[in-house]
Design an enzyme around this catalytic site. Structure first.
Site, mmCIF file in Angstrom:
data_model
loop_
_atom_site.group_PDB
_atom_site.id
_atom_site.type_symbol
_atom_site.label_atom_id
_atom_site.label_comp_id
_atom_site.label_asym_id
_atom_site.label_seq_id
_atom_site.Cartn_x
_atom_site.Cartn_y
_atom_site.Cartn_z
ATOM 1 N N HIS A 195 34.148 -47.584 23.111
ATOM 2 C CA HIS A 195 34.197 -48.165 24.450
ATOM 3 C C HIS A 195 34.846 -47.214 25.449
ATOM 4 O O HIS A 195 34.429 -47.141 26.605
ATOM 5 C CB HIS A 195 34.970 -49.484 24.395
ATOM 6 C CG HIS A 195 34.769 -50.360 25.579
ATOM 7 N ND1 HIS A 195 33.571 -50.989 25.835
ATOM 8 C CD2 HIS A 195 35.600 -50.727 26.581
ATOM 9 C CE1 HIS A 195 33.676 -51.702 26.948
ATOM 10 N NE2 HIS A 195 34.897 -51.559 27.417
ATOM 11 N N HIS A 205 29.755 -56.728 29.267
ATOM 12 C CA HIS A 205 30.824 -57.540 28.690
ATOM 13 C C HIS A 205 30.196 -58.401 27.600
ATOM 14 O O HIS A 205 30.279 -59.627 27.618
ATOM 15 C CB HIS A 205 31.509 -58.387 29.767
ATOM 16 C CG HIS A 205 32.979 -58.110 29.872
ATOM 17 N ND1 HIS A 205 33.931 -59.082 30.027
ATOM 18 C CD2 HIS A 205 33.679 -56.947 29.801
ATOM 19 C CE1 HIS A 205 35.133 -58.538 30.074
ATOM 20 N NE2 HIS A 205 35.003 -57.243 29.942
#
Length: 747
Positions: free
Chosen positions: A46, A92
């Site tokens: 990430h 998300h």
């Protein structure tokens, strides 16, 4: 904790044992637990992009329109007259799978902070959403939660949600995708960047207090989803849009007052990621006192303070000599404002706690995660599906019923039940409401210009052929912008894939990146930034199920005059319908391969993805824009999912008018391929003066075909003599089929 026990627990920090050993080797000593956790977060996929960054060298990232390319909070393009547009898309996904309302809401909040961190005022949000089986209770739970989360945050902060896309497919059943794109306007002189500036600069924390929400979020988002993921709710952040509104106004006021040397959102990996990225850009070191971090919970320890992903927090670096002025301005907005550290002339990332140094790491070590170039191998099953002979697929007896069935598929059907929950008119910049055209259009107040934006991807194409499917997503985005009258400028991408350790998934990622790169070069739309979301897969029985690879493309464009634009609705009877991009020398769409029709009616995901002719794609963009800007059409619609027949029906439904179309395809073309095949680079326009439009298209060398005309009678009639097709469906039936499906899913 001993060094051996830390190594044994490397996985809890998001590190492999090999990565832990590399970290220790580079550090030259054994780390403490906090240092290991910080490196685990910064080396996560990430934050560190360790499986994807090596591929990004293929992307074109520069051009005269690019004011800020990859590497900052968001990309920025020049639209003229001293104006720039900051834009970016982020995912998300994992948080929304676990806690859909807060997962989606904080996705909106995070991307908005990226925009105003560039000095731009956010003025639009688009969302690209992917869900599983629409009949599943879990899908309904996720759809309603995600839509509520986006609506809650966007409506409360006062930024309109103006467009997007929604897809339903079983591969997203347990792993939905929530990709959010935001745009903001700025004057060139207000462009801000995320740097620490110079030695001696203060590091100022501003915004909400730090809590324990979002702990481990970066690592959580860099692993597969599993049944245990439902226990990871603390990794999902909790958002407060009203606090974000204060933070937005305060940050923009500070930037415009010339008080800020650098600004950075606290996103994934919280305080650590934001500050060490800023230090790395400046090639300097920092020391911060964790005792000074504002907290909202008792007894928080350094690891929590460093890695909390509490929302609505920023790091600002004041211009030297303007520290007090910045503090005074921020305090006016009733925000927590604390100087927590200083920029120093070394290369270390140092943190103190209760007077002791608890972290002392090289800044470069944190920001230079190991990079992996893996071997990609195409799945034999997918290759077999792509090469499947479709000649034996039976032709349906009632093609009108097929058209109704496609219009009622939730992926194609009206998204009004979703977008009516969003305030799409707040700020009064929205010129074209959601669903009325192929892209969102917003005015630039005080200027004749407009800004257009779209998000696009057909995951079925990418599943069967990742190179062609990804290139097609870029080309479709460009067509969608052209269909409202906007010149495409640049893209942001959101690369959603499965586990890159699986060779067949890494192959998809490799091929998709190259497809995007080649299409962006051909269409002059540089990549200004984006997001990578890997490990989008879940366990089903004994099998790992990866999502369909989904490289979502967000593209922005500019309208020189926002009053000169087009929408998809038919506007008057007696107009001529033209199909731009029709290649007479190659015939009509002659394949049902990879189509929504083949999946919906025959239950097959198979066949060749229609080839993408990038030269033709550019000509279609140019031709569409030429007709709109010459005043020859104000009606344009891209042919995409469902093919020609669905596109014509959508135009008729939107305009409340009928149409008569006759297709002169040769008898060798299947009727279902002619109506529902998804060949690329096709746009339908309605024109008053067919001769003038034809002359303009001939001048540009763009092939086209005359389809028929618009009529008052509320009926869509499509004939294809060589195929013995005469399809005629009344407008009310089409409208009902298209409008009803999502009403049953939302509510």
């Amino acid at each position: 904790m001993t060094s051996q026990s830390l190594r044994d627990q490397a996985a809890t920090f998001g590190l492999t044992t090999e990565e832990y050993d590399l970290f220790v080797s580079q550090l030259g000593r054994e780390p403490n637990a906090l240092e290991a956790a910080i490196v685990g977060a910064m080396w996560s996929e990430h934050c560190g992009y360790k499986n994807s960054r090596p591929l990004f060298r293929a992307f074109p990232t520069t051009g005269p329109q690019v004011l800020q390319g990859p590497g900052e909070n968001a990309g920025v393009v020049d639209i003229g007259d001293g104006w720039g547009v900051a834009f970016k898309m982020e995912s998300h996904n994992h948080p929304s799978a676990v806690e859909p309302v807060q997962g989606a809401a904080t996705g909106v909040g995070g991307i908005l902070r990226d925009i105003f961190a560039m000095g731009a005022r956010p003025f639009a949000v688009l969302d690209s959403l992917r869900f599983g089986n629409p009949d599943s209770p879990r899908t309904r739970f996720l759809v309603n939660g995600v839509v509520d989360g986006i609506a809650h945050y966007g409506n409360a902060i006062g930024v309109p949600t103006v467009g997007g896309e929604v897809t339903f497919h079983p591969s997203y059943q347990e792993n939905p995708l929530v990709n959010v794109m935001a745009l903001g306007l700025l004057r060139h002189e207000d462009l801000a960047t995320g740097t620490m500036g110079e030695v001696g600069n203060q590091i100022v924390y501003v915004g909400s207090k730090t809590g324990r929400d979002g702990l481990g979020g970066a690592v959580f988002s860099s692993a597969d989803l599993s049944a245990a993921s439902q226990a990871d709710r603390p990794a999902v952040q909790v958002g407060d849009p009203f606090m974000e509104k204060l933070l937005l106004e305060a940050t923009l006021e500070a930037i415009q007052a010339g008080l800020v040397a650098g600004v950075q959102d606290m996103g994934a990996a919280g305080l650590v990621s934001s500050t060490c990225e800023m230090a790395y850009r400046a090639s300097l070191g920092i020391t911060m006192d964790l005792d000074k971090v504002p907290t909202r919970e008792e007894g928080m320890v350094p690891m929590e303070l460093c890695l909390s992903e509490s929302q609505e927090r920023m790091i600002l670096v004041p211009v030297p000599g303007k520290e007090q002025a910045l503090h005074d301005l921020l305090a006016k907005w009733e925000l927590d404002v604390v100087t927590i550290g200083e920029v120093e002339a070394h290369d270390r990332y140092r943190l103190t706690w209760k007077g002791e140094v608890v972290c002392d790491l090289p800044v470069a070590l944190l920001n230079e995660a190991p990079k992996y170039t893996r071997e990609g191998v195409e799945s034999a099953d997918i290759r077999a599906a792509r090469e499947r002979d479709l000649s034996g697929v039976p032709l349906p007896g009632d093609l009108g019923a097929v058209l109704l069935e496609l219009l009622s598929h939730p992926t194609i059907a009206s998204k009004r039940p979703i977008f009516e929950r969003y305030d799409h008119q707040v700020m009064t910049n929205t010129v074209v409401v959601p669903g009325a055209a192929d892209a969102a259009v917003l005015r630039v107040k005080g200027s004749p210009m407009g800004v257009a934006a779209t998000s696009d991807c057909n995951p079925r194409f990418v599943q069967l052929d990742p190179y062609a499917g990804a290139a097609a997503a870029v080309a479709e985005a460009a067509r969608n912008l052209a269909c409202v009258g906007a010149t495409p400028l640049a893209i942001t991408d959101n690369l959603n894939f499965g586990n890159p350790h699986r060779p067949e998934v890494y192959y998809q990622l490799q091929q998709a990146v190259q497809g995007i790169a080649d299409a962006c070069r051909a269409l002059n739309t540089p990549v200004t930034g984006g997001n990578v979301s890997l490990y989008n897969q879940y366990t089903e029985g004994d099998h790992k199920v990866a999502i369909h690879p989904t490289p979502t493309i967000g593209m922005v464009g500019v309208l020189p005059d926002v009053t000169v634009r087009a929408s998809l609705n038919l506007k008057a009877a007696g107009q001529t319908l033209l199909l731009l991009g029709h290649r007479a020398e190659k015939g009509w769409s002659d394949s049902i391969g990879a189509s929504q029709y083949l999946e919906t009616v025959h239950g097959l995901e198979a066949g060749q993805v229609p080839p993408v002719d990038l030269d033709l794609a550019q000509k279609v963009v140019d031709g569409t824009l030429a007709l709109i800007r010459a005043g020859l059409t104000d009606t344009a619609h891209d042919c995409a999912e469902g093919g020609l027949a669905v596109a014509l029906a959508e135009m008729a439904i939107a305009g409340g008018l009928g149409l008569n179309v006759s297709l002169d395809a040769p008898a060798s073309v299947r009727a279902d391929a002619l109506l529902f095949g998804e060949a690329h680079s096709r746009v339908i326009v309605a024109v008053e003066d067919a001769a003038a439009a034809g002359a303009k298209l001939d001048e540009l060398g763009l092939p086209y075909a005359v389809l028929g005309e618009t009529v008052e009678a509320p009926k869509v009639t499509i004939a294809a003599p060589a195929q013995h097709v005469h399809l005629s469906v009344n407008l009310e039936s089409l409208k009902t089929a298209w409008e009803e499906p999502l009403k049953g899913i939302l509510g």
